[in-house]
Design a protein around this motif. Structure first.
Motif, mmCIF file in Angstrom:
data_model
loop_
_atom_site.group_PDB
_atom_site.id
_atom_site.type_symbol
_atom_site.label_atom_id
_atom_site.label_comp_id
_atom_site.label_asym_id
_atom_site.label_seq_id
_atom_site.Cartn_x
_atom_site.Cartn_y
_atom_site.Cartn_z
ATOM 1 N N MET A 69 0.785 -1.274 -0.004
ATOM 2 C CA MET A 69 -0.007 0.087 0.029
ATOM 3 C C MET A 69 0.987 1.179 0.167
ATOM 4 O O MET A 69 1.915 1.122 0.334
ATOM 5 C CB MET A 69 -1.010 -0.057 1.215
ATOM 6 C CG MET A 69 -1.881 -0.979 1.108
ATOM 7 S SD MET A 69 -3.268 -0.917 -0.097
ATOM 8 C CE MET A 69 -4.311 -2.353 0.178
ATOM 9 N N SER A 70 0.257 2.367 -0.495
ATOM 10 C CA SER A 70 1.116 3.516 -0.497
ATOM 11 C C SER A 70 0.806 4.206 0.921
ATOM 12 O O SER A 70 0.321 3.614 1.806
ATOM 13 C CB SER A 70 0.475 4.534 -1.641
ATOM 14 O OG SER A 70 -0.934 4.684 -1.280
ATOM 15 N N GLY A 71 1.429 5.388 1.077
ATOM 16 C CA GLY A 71 1.464 6.101 2.145
ATOM 17 C C GLY A 71 0.170 6.449 2.871
ATOM 18 O O GLY A 71 -0.802 6.184 2.035
ATOM 19 N N PRO A 72 0.027 6.860 4.100
ATOM 20 C CA PRO A 72 -1.177 7.193 4.703
ATOM 21 C C PRO A 72 -1.905 8.479 3.894
ATOM 22 O O PRO A 72 -1.166 9.312 3.463
ATOM 23 C CB PRO A 72 -0.794 7.324 6.120
ATOM 24 C CG PRO A 72 0.557 8.029 5.922
ATOM 25 C CD PRO A 72 1.211 7.077 5.049
ATOM 26 N N VAL A 92 -3.682 -1.309 9.429
ATOM 27 C CA VAL A 92 -2.900 -1.977 10.751
ATOM 28 C C VAL A 92 -3.408 -3.475 10.315
ATOM 29 O O VAL A 92 -4.460 -4.063 10.099
ATOM 30 C CB VAL A 92 -4.168 -1.693 11.764
ATOM 31 C CG1 VAL A 92 -3.414 -2.868 13.021
ATOM 32 C CG2 VAL A 92 -3.732 -0.395 12.313
ATOM 33 N N GLY A 93 -2.190 -4.148 9.848
ATOM 34 C CA GLY A 93 -2.291 -5.579 9.105
ATOM 35 C C GLY A 93 -2.963 -5.173 7.777
ATOM 36 O O GLY A 93 -2.475 -4.468 7.136
ATOM 37 N N LEU A 98 -12.940 -3.328 7.176
ATOM 38 C CA LEU A 98 -12.621 -2.007 6.259
ATOM 39 C C LEU A 98 -11.536 -2.653 5.529
ATOM 40 O O LEU A 98 -10.444 -3.065 5.864
ATOM 41 C CB LEU A 98 -12.221 -0.926 7.081
ATOM 42 C CG LEU A 98 -13.181 0.061 7.753
ATOM 43 C CD1 LEU A 98 -12.619 1.047 8.668
ATOM 44 C CD2 LEU A 98 -13.801 0.692 6.370
ATOM 45 N N LEU A 99 -11.655 -2.812 4.056
ATOM 46 C CA LEU A 99 -10.698 -3.064 3.378
ATOM 47 C C LEU A 99 -10.050 -1.845 2.863
ATOM 48 O O LEU A 99 -8.910 -1.983 2.409
ATOM 49 C CB LEU A 99 -11.288 -3.585 1.742
ATOM 50 C CG LEU A 99 -12.136 -4.966 2.054
ATOM 51 C CD1 LEU A 99 -12.818 -5.527 0.729
ATOM 52 C CD2 LEU A 99 -11.350 -6.162 3.059
ATOM 53 N N ALA A 100 -10.774 -0.591 2.775
ATOM 54 C CA ALA A 100 -10.046 0.697 2.506
ATOM 55 C C ALA A 100 -10.889 1.751 2.885
ATOM 56 O O ALA A 100 -12.097 1.622 3.027
ATOM 57 C CB ALA A 100 -9.567 0.756 0.916
#
Length: 205
Positions: A1-4, A49-50, A91-93
């Motif tokens: 995944m990219s950054g927050p 988170v995971g 929550l997947l995204a």
């Protein structure tokens, strides 16, 4: 995944398309939307988170806090009861995020299943989540708030696999979703959707 993904209450969002901006009703150049400005210095960020997305709030004066979701009210007529509930476990995204003009509410796009996402609205502390869109399609823009915070406008698919994307508006008080365009084929890559300053028009590019 990219950054927050991070969104700051207090930082103006100015993403009006200069070259190809159209309105759903006639308005002058003075009505061109500048985007919401929030008075509170609160940073909302999404991190993983995971394998699950999580929302964090940071005021800068207290330890950063993770918001826990265990469900959301849903008063949108016709929404499917088979879509997974809005909870941390599902929550997947999460994101994009959009603060209301006053900074007292936060709209976010939540993905809970494949080929699906929905708009969720919470209070500024992440409490009292509610579904604010159809829950069986894909949201393909950042939700934008009307100046009085009573409505949200966004792009949403009407076909499978995020196709046939048009603009929709949710009246939050009535939990009513209205389709604004047909055959628009909005493109997430180059598009943007905004209310005008007076809230009477919607701009898209």
């Amino acid at each position: 995944m990219s950054g927050p993904t991070r969104t700051l209450a207090g930082a103006a969002v100015r993403r009006v398309a200069a070259l190809s901006c159209a309105a759903l009703c006639a308005c002058s150049d003075e009505d061109a939307p500048a985007g919401p400005t929030q008075p509170r210095d609160v940073v909302a960020s999404v991190e993983y988170v995971g394998s699950r997305a999580a929302l964090f709030l940071d005021t800068g004066t207290a330890p950063r806090r993770r918001v826990t979701f265990t469900g959301a009210t849903d008063q949108i007529p016709g929404n499917s009861p088979f879509v997974p509930s809005f909870s941390d476990a599902n929550l997947l995204a999460l994101g994009p995020l959009s603060w209301s003009p006053s900074g007292r509410a936060l709209a976010m796009v939540a993905t809970l299943a494949n080929d699906q996402s929905e708009v969720i609205v919470t209070a500024d502390d992440g409490s009292a989540p509610r579904v604010a869109s159809v829950n069986t399609q894909v949201i393909l823009s950042t939700p934008d708030w009307s100046p009085d915070e009573s409505r949200l406008v966004y792009a949403m698919s009407t076909g499978i696999q995020a196709t046939a994307v048009d603009l929709f508006l949710t009246e939050l008080g009535a939990s009513r979703v209205q389709r604004l365009t047909t055959g628009l084929n909005y493109s997430q890559a180059s598009g943007t959707v905004r209310f005008s300053i007076d809230g009477r028009s919607v701009f898209y590019a």
